[in-house]
Design a protein around this motif. Structure first.
Motif, PDB file in Angstrom:
ATOM      1  N   PHE A 176       0.868  -1.174   0.000  1.00 53.08           N
ATOM      2  CA  PHE A 176       0.000   0.000   0.000  1.00 53.08           C
ATOM      3  C   PHE A 176       0.912   1.232   0.000  1.00 53.08           C
ATOM      4  CE2 PHE A 176      -2.927  -3.134   0.940  1.00 53.08           C
ATOM      5  CZ  PHE A 176      -4.136  -2.733   1.479  1.00 53.08           C
ATOM      6  N   ASN A 177       0.386   2.350  -0.498  1.00 50.14           N
ATOM      7  CA  ASN A 177       1.143   3.603  -0.420  1.00 50.14           C
ATOM      8  C   ASN A 177       0.179   4.739  -0.073  1.00 50.14           C
ATOM      9  OD1 ASN A 177       3.417   5.336  -0.597  1.00 50.14           O
ATOM     10  ND2 ASN A 177       2.855   5.894  -2.690  1.00 50.14           N
ATOM     11  N   LEU A 178      -0.333   4.679   1.141  1.00 57.93           N
ATOM     12  CA  LEU A 178      -1.304   5.664   1.606  1.00 57.93           C
ATOM     13  C   LEU A 178      -0.601   6.943   2.047  1.00 57.93           C
ATOM     14  CD1 LEU A 178      -3.662   3.285   3.617  1.00 57.93           C
ATOM     15  CD2 LEU A 178      -3.830   4.004   1.225  1.00 57.93           C
ATOM     16  N   PRO A 179      -1.335   8.066   2.052  1.00 58.97           N
ATOM     17  CA  PRO A 179      -2.770   8.214   1.814  1.00 58.97           C
ATOM     18  C   PRO A 179      -3.132   8.122   0.332  1.00 58.97           C
ATOM     19  CG  PRO A 179      -1.778  10.356   2.215  1.00 58.97           C
ATOM     20  CD  PRO A 179      -0.700   9.334   2.471  1.00 58.97           C
ATOM     21  N   ALA A 180      -4.429   7.914   0.091  1.00 63.93           N
ATOM     22  CA  ALA A 180      -4.940   7.720  -1.265  1.00 63.93           C
ATOM     23  C   ALA A 180      -5.300   9.073  -1.882  1.00 63.93           C
ATOM     24  CB  ALA A 180      -6.151   6.797  -1.235  1.00 63.93           C
ATOM     25  N   THR A 181      -4.295   9.888  -2.109  1.00 64.65           N
ATOM     26  CA  THR A 181      -4.526  11.270  -2.547  1.00 64.65           C
ATOM     27  C   THR A 181      -5.175  11.330  -3.928  1.00 64.65           C
ATOM     28  OG1 THR A 181      -2.573  11.928  -1.276  1.00 64.65           O
ATOM     29  CG2 THR A 181      -3.440  13.512  -2.859  1.00 64.65           C
ATOM     30  N   GLU A 182      -4.570  10.682  -4.910  1.00 66.76           N
ATOM     31  CA  GLU A 182      -5.115  10.719  -6.270  1.00 66.76           C
ATOM     32  C   GLU A 182      -6.509  10.104  -6.326  1.00 66.76           C
ATOM     33  OE1 GLU A 182      -3.545   9.877 -10.751  1.00 66.76           O
ATOM     34  OE2 GLU A 182      -3.194   8.256  -9.314  1.00 66.76           O
ATOM     35  N   VAL A 247       2.834   0.561  -9.263  1.00 64.86           N
ATOM     36  CA  VAL A 247       1.409   0.898  -9.266  1.00 64.86           C
ATOM     37  C   VAL A 247       0.704   0.024  -8.229  1.00 64.86           C
ATOM     38  CG1 VAL A 247      -0.711   0.995 -10.623  1.00 64.86           C
ATOM     39  CG2 VAL A 247       1.486   1.535 -11.706  1.00 64.86           C
ATOM     40  N   PRO A 248       0.312   0.596  -7.094  1.00 66.17           N
ATOM     41  CA  PRO A 248      -0.454  -0.157  -6.105  1.00 66.17           C
ATOM     42  C   PRO A 248      -1.951   0.020  -6.329  1.00 66.17           C
ATOM     43  CG  PRO A 248       0.219   1.927  -5.165  1.00 66.17           C
ATOM     44  CD  PRO A 248       0.670   1.933  -6.615  1.00 66.17           C
ATOM     45  N   CYS A 249      -2.741  -0.882  -5.806  1.00 65.35           N
ATOM     46  CA  CYS A 249      -4.189  -0.691  -5.856  1.00 65.35           C
ATOM     47  C   CYS A 249      -4.647   0.334  -4.823  1.00 65.35           C
ATOM     48  CB  CYS A 249      -4.909  -2.015  -5.606  1.00 65.35           C
ATOM     49  SG  CYS A 249      -4.996  -3.056  -7.082  1.00 65.35           S
ATOM     50  N   HIS A 250      -3.903   0.471  -3.728  1.00 70.76           N
ATOM     51  CA  HIS A 250      -4.329   1.330  -2.635  1.00 70.76           C
ATOM     52  C   HIS A 250      -3.258   2.379  -2.349  1.00 70.76           C
ATOM     53  CE1 HIS A 250      -7.457  -1.592  -2.164  1.00 70.76           C
ATOM     54  NE2 HIS A 250      -6.573  -2.548  -1.942  1.00 70.76           N
ATOM     55  N   GLY A 251      -3.612   3.634  -2.565  1.00 71.16           N
ATOM     56  CA  GLY A 251      -2.659   4.713  -2.363  1.00 71.16           C
ATOM     57  C   GLY A 251      -2.048   5.178  -3.664  1.00 71.16           C
TER      58      GLY A 251
END
Length: 274
Positions: A176-182, A247-251
């Motif tokens: 994951f690479n939060l926060p999910a800004t985009e 490219v992660p699904c989350h974040g």
């Protein structure tokens, strides 16, 4: 039911973006446990042959259909890269009935057992399993452009792909690479969720920023604990790839320092826990 997990107005909130000329992301808002804004993301890739593949498909909106047409509209591969990212598989398979459907061990059975109008009973053409993953291939056309690794030791059974021409790592829940800004950027300010205490703690544990101590512990103690030697082997294989973008699904997509971020997050699995 799946309708509680997906945005009711996907055309209004989806961000369609060319990460490279051949890799397009479809980013949408998504609340995990109905309270944590982790976001969701599908990815379309144009292969060297001109064929298209979609990973973790999201809603097939008119805008997505138009993008597919612009890319040639030759959708040949639909990939559900783990046991969680599969809700829209039926929608895409209905639209592209000749596409090859790819998934992981246990997913076809999971889908068959669900009573959900969005989830059909499609037959998977390629199913990755732990004991045959080294001999399982998708097609000569697909394999020309992709390396892939089935991380069966991950709790969610992750299929991870490298699109070699553009050096793009495509994955679901491995990182994951939060926060999910985009993924929340098109949601009106007044409608954006305000994370509570637990949500903020989760976001803080699922980021590639900083020293990532929390994320490393989550992966080590939770997601890889069932078979850590196998997990470590998979991570080392992935780390040997030439990665430029993740490219992660989350974040958010990691477009700068992606390989360094991967090695930082998985340091214990690559080099041993010190």
């Amino acid at each position: 039911m799946s309708d509680t997990l997906i945005p009711s107005n996907p055309s209004d909130v989806m961000v369609i973006r060319d990460v490279t000329p051949n890799v397009v992301t479809l980013s949408v808002p998504f609340l995990r446990f109905n309270r944590i804004p982790v976001g969701g993301r599908g990815t379309i890739v144009r292969l060297s042959s001109g064929a298209l593949a979609v990973f973790s498909p999201v809603a097939l909106t008119p805008e997505v259909k138009a993008k597919l047409v612009a890319l040639g509209n030759n959708l040949r591969y639909i990939i559900a890269p783990d046991i969680e990212h599969h809700i829209f598989v039926s929608e895409w398979k209905t639209a592209f009935p000749t596409a090859v459907l790819i998934g992981v061990d246990g997913l076809p059975e999971k889908r068959s057992a669900q009573n959900d109008p969005k989830i059909g009973k499609e037959t998977f053409d390629v199913v990755f399993k732990a004991d045959t993953k080294r001999t399982t291939s998708i097609s000569a056309e697909f394999d020309h452009d992709f390396d892939y690794e089935y991380v069966d030791a991950h709790a969610n059974k992750e299929l991870v792909f490298l699109y070699k021409p553009d050096r793009v790592l495509i994955q679901a829940d491995l990182i994951f690479n939060l926060p999910a800004t985009e993924q929340y950027s098109r949601v009106p300010e007044k409608d954006r969720p305000i994370p509570g205490f637990l949500a903020r703690q989760f976001i803080g544990l699922q980021t590639t920023q900083g020293d990532v101590k929390g994320l490393k512990r989550v992966i080590w103690y939770a997601f890889s604990r069932s078979n850590r030697p196998s997990f470590n082997e998979s991570i080392k294989r992935i780390n040997a790839w030439d990665i430029k973008i993740i490219v992660p699904c989350h974040g958010d997509v990691i477009e700068e320092g992606a390989k360094e971020a991967f090695e930082k997050v998985f340091d214990w699995h690559i080099n041993g826990r010190k």
